[in-house]
Design a protein around this motif. Structure first.
Motif, PDB file in Angstrom:
ATOM      1  N   SER A  12       0.831  -1.198   0.000  1.00  0.00           N
ATOM      2  CA  SER A  12       0.000   0.000   0.000  1.00  0.00           C
ATOM      3  C   SER A  12       0.873   1.259   0.000  1.00  0.00           C
ATOM      4  CB  SER A  12      -0.913  -0.004   1.225  1.00  0.00           C
ATOM      5  OG  SER A  12      -1.749   1.122   1.205  1.00  0.00           O
ATOM      6  N   THR A  49      -2.485  -0.250  -5.895  1.00  0.00           N
ATOM      7  CA  THR A  49      -1.385  -1.184  -5.680  1.00  0.00           C
ATOM      8  C   THR A  49      -1.045  -1.987  -6.932  1.00  0.00           C
ATOM      9  OG1 THR A  49      -2.869  -2.926  -4.889  1.00  0.00           O
ATOM     10  CG2 THR A  49      -1.938  -1.441  -3.217  1.00  0.00           C
ATOM     11  N   GLU A  83       3.628  -6.667  -2.349  1.00  0.00           N
ATOM     12  CA  GLU A  83       2.733  -7.355  -1.413  1.00  0.00           C
ATOM     13  C   GLU A  83       2.760  -8.863  -1.648  1.00  0.00           C
ATOM     14  OE1 GLU A  83       0.492  -7.643   1.774  1.00  0.00           O
ATOM     15  OE2 GLU A  83       1.069  -5.674   1.024  1.00  0.00           O
TER      16      GLU A  83
END
Length: 86
Positions: A12, A49, A83
């Motif tokens: 993020s 993202t 991520e």
């Protein structure tokens, strides 16, 4: 010509940093690879993202050689911004 598409999910708030890292650190390495033509980075304006990296190669064999020989080092450079794995 062959296009390699890599879908990236940044942590993020890190999509811009990821894009900049690809342009500043990864692109110079790509430019040295046999058969490399160009790279385009696309950052989503609706999913903060999501980043797509499109690399263009003279042939599939050139892209596969890059993947075998250089991709793991490139992945190490950007993994702190991701991520999940591309």
């Amino acid at each position: 010509m062959f296009t390699r598409v890599v879908e990236l999910t940044s942590k993020s708030g890190k999509a811009r940093e990821l894009s900049n890292t690809i342009n500043d650190k990864v692109l110079p390495i790509l430019k040295k690879q046999a058969g490399f033509v160009d790279e385009t980075i696309l950052a989503s304006d609706t999913e903060d993202t999501r980043v797509l990296a499109l690399s263009f190669w003279n042939s599939r064999e050139d892209a596969e050689r890059y993947h075998r020989e250089q991709y793991s080092a490139i992945h190490e450079m950007v993994m702190h911004l991701l991520e999940q794995n591309p």
